[in-house]
Design an enzyme around this catalytic site. Structure first.
Site, mmCIF file in Angstrom:
data_model
loop_
_atom_site.group_PDB
_atom_site.id
_atom_site.type_symbol
_atom_site.label_atom_id
_atom_site.label_comp_id
_atom_site.label_asym_id
_atom_site.label_seq_id
_atom_site.Cartn_x
_atom_site.Cartn_y
_atom_site.Cartn_z
ATOM 1 N N ALA A 10 76.442 30.467 -48.623
ATOM 2 C CA ALA A 10 76.416 31.937 -48.636
ATOM 3 C C ALA A 10 77.300 32.536 -49.726
ATOM 4 O O ALA A 10 77.186 33.717 -50.039
ATOM 5 C CB ALA A 10 76.825 32.475 -47.270
ATOM 6 N N ARG A 15 82.873 32.316 -60.105
ATOM 7 C CA ARG A 15 83.327 31.617 -61.314
ATOM 8 C C ARG A 15 82.195 31.095 -62.198
ATOM 9 O O ARG A 15 82.414 30.675 -63.318
ATOM 10 C CB ARG A 15 84.289 30.481 -60.936
ATOM 11 N N GLN A 73 74.343 35.025 -43.212
ATOM 12 C CA GLN A 73 75.741 35.420 -43.008
ATOM 13 C C GLN A 73 75.961 36.678 -43.847
ATOM 14 O O GLN A 73 75.999 36.613 -45.072
ATOM 15 C CB GLN A 73 76.689 34.300 -43.465
ATOM 16 N N GLY A 136 91.887 21.976 -50.145
ATOM 17 C CA GLY A 136 92.683 21.828 -48.926
ATOM 18 C C GLY A 136 93.248 20.417 -48.886
ATOM 19 O O GLY A 136 92.579 19.467 -49.288
#
Ligand code: UD1
Ligand code: CA
Length: 454
Positions: A10, A15, A73, A136
């Site tokens: 979504a 970039r 979404q 992460g």
């Protein structure tokens, strides 16, 4: 347990600096998302859900031929929020594999490993990479057990030193997702609902999280044009390698692009800057010259494609010669030993055994027999501005240079068309057609002379 796959797609992909939705950028001739869909389909999931938002309609129409449950979404509030949108449509007895639409190189093998490792529980795909900035990080306890994932933006300097990263890909039961996902909060640096936050909740509830480590190459995410080009080079190298393993000679493997599935016979040679797209078959001893593009075509044994030629949607038999600078368009059929030379364009045209069009021609909607010669500059006038018409040329016919063949037209076996003719009427067997104004020579003609004004 049945497997359902959720692909997150979504995001806007700011970039990429492009109007095209990120997951539709082409990689090896296919939109990014189709690579992920193809790999996911190999796992035989009961349902493939794709969460779309930015450019949803464009993404859907680019994948219209693949059975997908589309989930919309409206606002991109984070990966956790994205999966939450799909959750009501997932069977609570299923297990769920989450993939990203912008991580296209992931292999079936790695995903199977992850699913096996997860069993009825949860497993995360990680990778150790040299420059983990932006990803992460996987935080483990003293005994090395998985503890949680911290996003780069939320991490402490110590945590940022960890080089094991979250690839984003995970397997969890729908049951766990239903239990834990609704309570994920957006209390973090980015104000987003993070999917990996369910993992720390599971750990708190004494559930073990399994991890599988992937190679840095397969988990490459495409966020900008540099990463897109990098992924392209990885695919290029892998596909060139696969062809060479089958015995194909590539003059320079870094300058051959395979953007489809290619089948090669033995002793095939491919020169530099060649692009092969769609379904291409190159039979034994085919030689493809430099800077040629071949798509959706079959090329028979021993045929030589000289440099700078394009071949699209064609069937070429054995021992033909094509180019240099030939343009073979869809619906072209060449029988064996046929020759198409430089600056010749063919479209929806069949050329019989050993017939030749060696230079500068347009052959459209033509049926040409065997051993006929089509002279330089011959044009089939197949289009009257409204409809297309057919030109038929028999066996052993000779069409002189610079002839204009106005279709519908039939030139029979062994007929002869004199050079420079405009042919509008059928030519019978062995007849000679002369369709040009007779030459007139002026006796005693004088050259114009400059007038002397002084
Ligand atoms: C995510 C992970 C990060 C991991 C990295 C790997 C989270 C919070 N972070 O970060 O741990 O190292 O991927 O590449 O999960 N998407 C949606 N809806 C949203 C948000 C995202 O569909 O609301 C989609 C995006 O289109 C993209 C994917 O989810 O395909 C990942 O989103 P992105 O914003 O790129 O996550 P990262 O910040 O890279
Ligand atoms: Ca990303």
């Amino acid at each position: 347990m049945e497997l359902e796959v959720v692909i997150l797609a979504a995001g806007r992909g700011a970039r990429m600096q492009s109007d095209l939705p990120k997951v539709l950028h082409p990689l090896a001739g296919q939109p990014l998302i189709r690579h992920v869909l193809n790999t996911a389909a190999l796992l035989n999931p009961s349902t493939l859900h794709v969460v779309v938002g930015h450019g949803a309609e464009e993404v859907k129409s680019a994948c219209a031929d693949i059975p997908v449950n589309w989930v919309f979404q409206k606002e991109q509030l984070g990966t956790g929020h994205a999966v939450l949108q799909a959750l009501p449509q997932i069977n609570s007895a299923s297990r769920v594999l989450v993939l990203y639409g912008d991580v296209p190189l992931i292999s079936e093998e790695t995903l199977r490993q992850l699913i096996d490792k997860a069993g009825n529980g949860t497993a995360v795909l990680t990778a150790n990479i040299d420059r983990p900035t932006g990803y992460g990080r996987v935080i483990r306890d003293e005994s090395g057990c998985f503890e949680r994932i911290v996003e780069d933006k939320d991490a402490t300097p110590r945590e940022r030193e960890v080089d094991e990263i979250n690839t984003g890909v995970l397997v969890a039961s729908a049951d766990y997702l239903n239990t834990y996902l609704p309570s994920v909060t957006s209390d973090n640096e980015q104000g987003e609902y993070y999917l990996p936050d369910i993992l720390s909740q599971l750990v708190k509830d004494k559930q073990q999280i399994f991890t599988v480590s992937a190679s840095p190459q397969e988990i490459l995410g495409i966020n900008d044009k540099v990463q897109l080009a990098h992924a392209e080079s990885i695919i290029r190298a892998a596909r060139a390698r696969a062809l060479m393993d089958l015995g194909v000679t590539l003059i320079d493997p870094s300058r051959v692009d395979i953007r489809g599935d290619v089948k090669c016979g033995s002793d095939v040679v491919i020169d530099i800057n060649v692009i092969l797209e769609g379904h291409v078959v190159l039979d034994d001893k085919v030689n493809v010259g430099a800077n040629s593009c071949i798509s959706d075509s079959t090329i028979g044994a021993g045929t030589v494609v000289h440099p700078m030629s394009t071949i699209e949607g064609a069937t070429i038999e054995t021992s033909c010669s094509i180019g240099p600078f030939a343009r073979i368009r869809p619906g072209t059929k060449l029988s064996r030993d046929a020759k198409i030379g430089n600056f010749v364009e063919t479209k929806n045209t069949s050329i019989g055994k050993a017939s030749k069009a060696s230079h500068l021609s347009y052959l459209g909607d033509a049926k040409i027999g065997s051993s006929s010669n089509i002279g330089a500059g011959t044009i089939t006038c197949n289009y009257d501005g409204v409809e297309k018409h057919i030109t038929e040329i028999g066996d052993n016919a000779f069409v002189g240079s610079n002839s204009t063949l106005v279709a519908p037209l039939k030139i029979s076996d062994e007929a002869f068309v004199s050079a420079g003719s405009t042919v509008t009427k059928d030519v019978a067997k062995k007849e000679l057609a002369v369709g040009r104004s007779p030459q007139r020579n002026v006796i005693g003609w004088k050259r114009p002379q400059k007038k002397n004004l002084s």
